[in-house]
Design a protein around this motif. Structure first.
Motif, PDB file in Angstrom:
ATOM      1  N   VAL A   1       4.246  -7.693  -0.653  1.00 31.44           N
ATOM      2  CA  VAL A   1       3.028  -8.463  -0.889  1.00 31.44           C
ATOM      3  C   VAL A   1       2.529  -8.095  -2.281  1.00 31.44           C
ATOM      4  CG1 VAL A   1       1.524  -6.680   0.097  1.00 31.44           C
ATOM      5  CG2 VAL A   1       0.797  -9.084   0.142  1.00 31.44           C
ATOM      6  N   ALA A   2       1.753  -8.979  -2.890  1.00 29.75           N
ATOM      7  CA  ALA A   2       1.175  -8.656  -4.189  1.00 29.75           C
ATOM      8  C   ALA A   2       0.360  -7.368  -4.085  1.00 29.75           C
ATOM      9  CB  ALA A   2       0.304  -9.805  -4.671  1.00 29.75           C
ATOM     10  N   ALA A   3       0.551  -6.461  -5.035  1.00 27.30           N
ATOM     11  CA  ALA A   3      -0.089  -5.149  -4.922  1.00 27.30           C
ATOM     12  C   ALA A   3      -0.165  -4.468  -6.283  1.00 27.30           C
ATOM     13  CB  ALA A   3       0.684  -4.259  -3.949  1.00 27.30           C
ATOM     14  N   THR A   4      -1.086  -3.526  -6.370  1.00 25.77           N
ATOM     15  CA  THR A   4      -1.224  -2.698  -7.568  1.00 25.77           C
ATOM     16  C   THR A   4      -0.412  -1.424  -7.407  1.00 25.77           C
ATOM     17  OG1 THR A   4      -3.494  -3.499  -7.891  1.00 25.77           O
ATOM     18  CG2 THR A   4      -2.873  -1.493  -9.069  1.00 25.77           C
ATOM     19  N   ILE A   5       0.287  -1.032  -8.463  1.00 21.76           N
ATOM     20  CA  ILE A   5       1.007   0.245  -8.442  1.00 21.76           C
ATOM     21  C   ILE A   5      -0.001   1.360  -8.644  1.00 21.76           C
ATOM     22  CG2 ILE A   5       2.787   1.667  -9.513  1.00 21.76           C
ATOM     23  CD1 ILE A   5       4.156  -0.840 -10.489  1.00 21.76           C
ATOM     24  N   ARG A   6      -0.223   2.153  -7.617  1.00 22.11           N
ATOM     25  CA  ARG A   6      -1.150   3.275  -7.725  1.00 22.11           C
ATOM     26  C   ARG A   6      -0.443   4.527  -8.221  1.00 22.11           C
ATOM     27  NH1 ARG A   6      -6.110   3.032  -5.598  1.00 22.11           N
ATOM     28  NH2 ARG A   6      -6.296   4.772  -7.035  1.00 22.11           N
ATOM     29  N   TYR A   7       0.851   4.650  -7.887  1.00 24.72           N
ATOM     30  CA  TYR A   7       1.615   5.807  -8.364  1.00 24.72           C
ATOM     31  C   TYR A   7       3.090   5.482  -8.267  1.00 24.72           C
ATOM     32  CZ  TYR A   7       3.743  10.408  -8.716  1.00 24.72           C
ATOM     33  OH  TYR A   7       4.522  11.465  -9.113  1.00 24.72           O
ATOM     34  N   ASN A   8       3.870   5.943  -9.225  1.00 23.37           N
ATOM     35  CA  ASN A   8       5.326   5.994  -9.083  1.00 23.37           C
ATOM     36  C   ASN A   8       5.884   7.165  -9.889  1.00 23.37           C
ATOM     37  OD1 ASN A   8       5.117   4.983 -11.639  1.00 23.37           O
ATOM     38  ND2 ASN A   8       6.294   3.123 -11.286  1.00 23.37           N
TER      39      ASN A   8
ATOM     40  N   VAL B   1      -0.358  -4.864 -11.667  1.00 23.44           N
ATOM     41  CA  VAL B   1      -0.473  -5.664 -10.451  1.00 23.44           C
ATOM     42  C   VAL B   1       0.800  -6.505 -10.329  1.00 23.44           C
ATOM     43  CG1 VAL B   1      -1.815  -7.370  -9.185  1.00 23.44           C
ATOM     44  CG2 VAL B   1      -2.977  -5.746 -10.707  1.00 23.44           C
ATOM     45  N   LEU B   2       1.581  -6.240  -9.285  1.00 22.42           N
ATOM     46  CA  LEU B   2       2.876  -6.897  -9.109  1.00 22.42           C
ATOM     47  C   LEU B   2       2.746  -8.113  -8.198  1.00 22.42           C
ATOM     48  CD1 LEU B   2       5.183  -3.799  -8.442  1.00 22.42           C
ATOM     49  CD2 LEU B   2       4.717  -4.921 -10.633  1.00 22.42           C
TER      50      LEU B   2
ATOM     51  N   LEU C   1       0.521   1.386   0.688  1.00 20.02           N
ATOM     52  CA  LEU C   1       1.901   1.309   1.170  1.00 20.02           C
ATOM     53  C   LEU C   1       2.708   2.345   0.393  1.00 20.02           C
ATOM     54  CD1 LEU C   1       4.280   0.019   2.683  1.00 20.02           C
ATOM     55  CD2 LEU C   1       4.366  -1.735   0.896  1.00 20.02           C
ATOM     56  N   VAL C   2       3.218   3.338   1.100  1.00 17.55           N
ATOM     57  CA  VAL C   2       3.952   4.440   0.476  1.00 17.55           C
ATOM     58  C   VAL C   2       5.448   4.245   0.706  1.00 17.55           C
ATOM     59  CG1 VAL C   2       4.278   6.935   0.385  1.00 17.55           C
ATOM     60  CG2 VAL C   2       2.021   5.981   0.933  1.00 17.55           C
ATOM     61  N   LEU C   3       6.220   4.249  -0.369  1.00 16.34           N
ATOM     62  CA  LEU C   3       7.675   4.111  -0.308  1.00 16.34           C
ATOM     63  C   LEU C   3       8.280   5.365  -0.944  1.00 16.34           C
ATOM     64  CD1 LEU C   3       7.892   0.414  -1.583  1.00 16.34           C
ATOM     65  CD2 LEU C   3       7.783   1.195   0.782  1.00 16.34           C
ATOM     66  N   ALA C   4       8.956   6.168  -0.156  1.00 18.39           N
ATOM     67  CA  ALA C   4       9.449   7.455  -0.645  1.00 18.39           C
ATOM     68  C   ALA C   4      10.949   7.584  -0.443  1.00 18.39           C
ATOM     69  CB  ALA C   4       8.735   8.602   0.087  1.00 18.39           C
ATOM     70  N   GLY C   5      11.613   8.214  -1.413  1.00 18.50           N
ATOM     71  CA  GLY C   5      13.052   8.438  -1.329  1.00 18.50           C
ATOM     72  C   GLY C   5      13.861   7.540  -2.240  1.00 18.50           C
TER      73      GLY C   5
ATOM     74  N   LEU D   1       1.784   1.660  -3.376  1.00 15.24           N
ATOM     75  CA  LEU D   1       1.232   0.350  -3.698  1.00 15.24           C
ATOM     76  C   LEU D   1      -0.082   0.139  -2.960  1.00 15.24           C
ATOM     77  CD1 LEU D   1       4.543  -1.692  -3.251  1.00 15.24           C
ATOM     78  CD2 LEU D   1       3.576  -0.862  -5.410  1.00 15.24           C
ATOM     79  N   GLU D   2      -0.986  -0.601  -3.599  1.00 11.10           N
ATOM     80  CA  GLU D   2      -2.273  -0.928  -2.984  1.00 11.10           C
ATOM     81  C   GLU D   2      -2.401  -2.450  -2.889  1.00 11.10           C
ATOM     82  OE1 GLU D   2      -6.768   0.711  -3.436  1.00 11.10           O
ATOM     83  OE2 GLU D   2      -5.951  -0.310  -5.188  1.00 11.10           O
ATOM     84  N   PRO D   3      -2.094  -3.028  -1.719  1.00 18.31           N
ATOM     85  CA  PRO D   3      -2.221  -4.477  -1.567  1.00 18.31           C
ATOM     86  C   PRO D   3      -3.674  -4.941  -1.516  1.00 18.31           C
ATOM     87  CG  PRO D   3      -0.718  -3.524   0.064  1.00 18.31           C
ATOM     88  CD  PRO D   3      -1.484  -2.398  -0.555  1.00 18.31           C
TER      89      PRO D   3
END
Length: 371
Positions: free
Chosen positions: A273-280, A315-316, A300-304, A292-294
């Motif tokens: 979903v469209a979201a802001t990158i809060r951290y990578n 904003v993606l 939404l945390v994606l790890a690994g 990501l912050e929708p």
């Protein structure tokens, strides 16, 4: 891409119900379509979106090819075992057919009991001959299918190699297109000092995610768009299967509030979903992490991940690439012993969804088999 989806739909039924080589042939066509998509993406107005579709098309085509080859290998094994078990019967069949020759008509047969015996023998041969012919035809069919399946598997190496080269080219082009992209809006500018302080001060993913709600406070207006009406409808960010659900213990007995997905090596990860990158970036023992912050108070945390794309604050749009998984693609991934293709999914992505300061079951948000 529409043609590619149509090809996949044609063979997407259970492999057991299809010709063992049909799925592999359809997948080869799909890989050809993906290669056309790569050429077209070079001139597309939105190259990132076009190349994302192309990478996904290659991933689906390669998965389909391996599954089709696995089905073909299983079918060949079944036929080979069947023929091996019928060797004695086949030899007897060949002996009878040789004895009958091409002139095994009732009126040409002689019998020591005279005309009556000859008539009875003729009736017996007339009844048996069609059955022998059918057995011979079935044998020819099985032998031809085994031969065709072996030829298919031998030629598949070249098809897989082209597909692997194509997907690598598409990923390289996608990375460059992302690096060249300048049209994304920003909610805030990253403060590396505050981010570093937050990382050093936290020992858990939960603590870090909670701290993010304060790190950019006041820098820019919060996202106002709500996606509550899409709960349960979002697409998973990566192709794969759910390995562990929220709360399931891992091999060490540790439970986490997120889900773990098994994926193909180097699989593309996108924002659902469209979201802001809060951290990578790297975080604790989770490897590379994208958060990501929708919408406000939803993370939404994606790890690994092995590679991450984009910059903090961007904003993606929905479906944008955020990274790739690790591992390396291999040629020989079609062994019949790899049931269901699970052996190919060697990488794992941890997905956690947080509402406010509390984690929630990610499967509440994603459209997947909840059974």
């Amino acid at each position: 891409m529409k043609r590619f989806c149509l090809i996949l739909a044609l063979w997407a039924g259970p492999l057991a119900a299809q010709d063992g080589g049909a799925a592999a042939r359809a997948a080869a066509d799909a890989l050809d379509v993906a290669s056309i998509g790569l050429d077209q993406a070079e001139t597309a107005r939105d190259r990132v979106a076009a190349l994302t579709d192309t990478v996904r098309a290659y991933e689906d085509g390669l998965t389909a090819m391996r599954e089709g080859l696995r089905a073909a290998a299983i079918r060949e094994t079944e036929l080979s075992l069947k023929l091996r078990s019928q060797e004695a019967e086949v030899q007897e069949l060949l002996s009878v057919l040789t004895a009958l020759g091409n002139s095994g008509q009732p009126q040409t047969l002689l019998h020591p009991q005279g005309p009556l015996g000859m008539a009875r023998s003729g009736m017996l041969v007339a009844a048996v001959t069609p059955g022998l012919a059918k057995k011979a035809a079935d044998l020819r069919t099985d032998l031809k299918e085994v031969s065709d399946l072996r030829m298919l598997q031998q030629s598949a190496a070249q098809t897989l190699e082209k597909g692997l080269t194509g997907v690598q080219d598409a990923r390289t082009a996608l990375s460059k297109a992302i690096a060249d992209r300048t049209d994304l809006p920003r909610r805030f500018t990253q403060d590396p000092i505050r981010t570093a302080i937050l990382i050093s001060a936290t020992e858990t993913l939960q603590g870090f995610a909670s701290g993010l709600s304060q790190i950019s406070e006041g820098d820019a207006p919060s996202t106002t768009t709500r996606i509550d009406d899409r709960m349960g409808l979002l697409q998973l960010p990566v192709r794969g299967v759910v390995l562990r659900k929220a709360g399931d213990p891992d091999a060490a007995g540790i439970t986490r509030p997120g889900i773990v997905m098994a994926t193909q090596p180097q699989a593309l990860v996108t924002t659902p979903v469209a979201a802001t990158i809060r951290y990578n970036g790297p975080l604790l023992d989770y490897g590379l992490v994208t958060i990501l912050e929708p919408q406000a108070d939803l993370l939404l945390v994606l790890a690994g991940l092995d590679t991450v794309y984009g910059e903090i604050g961007q904003v993606l749009p929905e479906g944008s690439p955020v990274g790739t998984m690790g591992g390396s693609l291999k040629m020989n991934n079609s062994s019949p012993s790899s049931e269901g293709g699970g052996a190919e999914r060697s990488e794992t992505l941890y997905i956690e969804v947080r509402e406010g300061d509390a984690p929630v079951d990610p499967l509440m948000w994603f459209a997947t088999d909840k059974g």
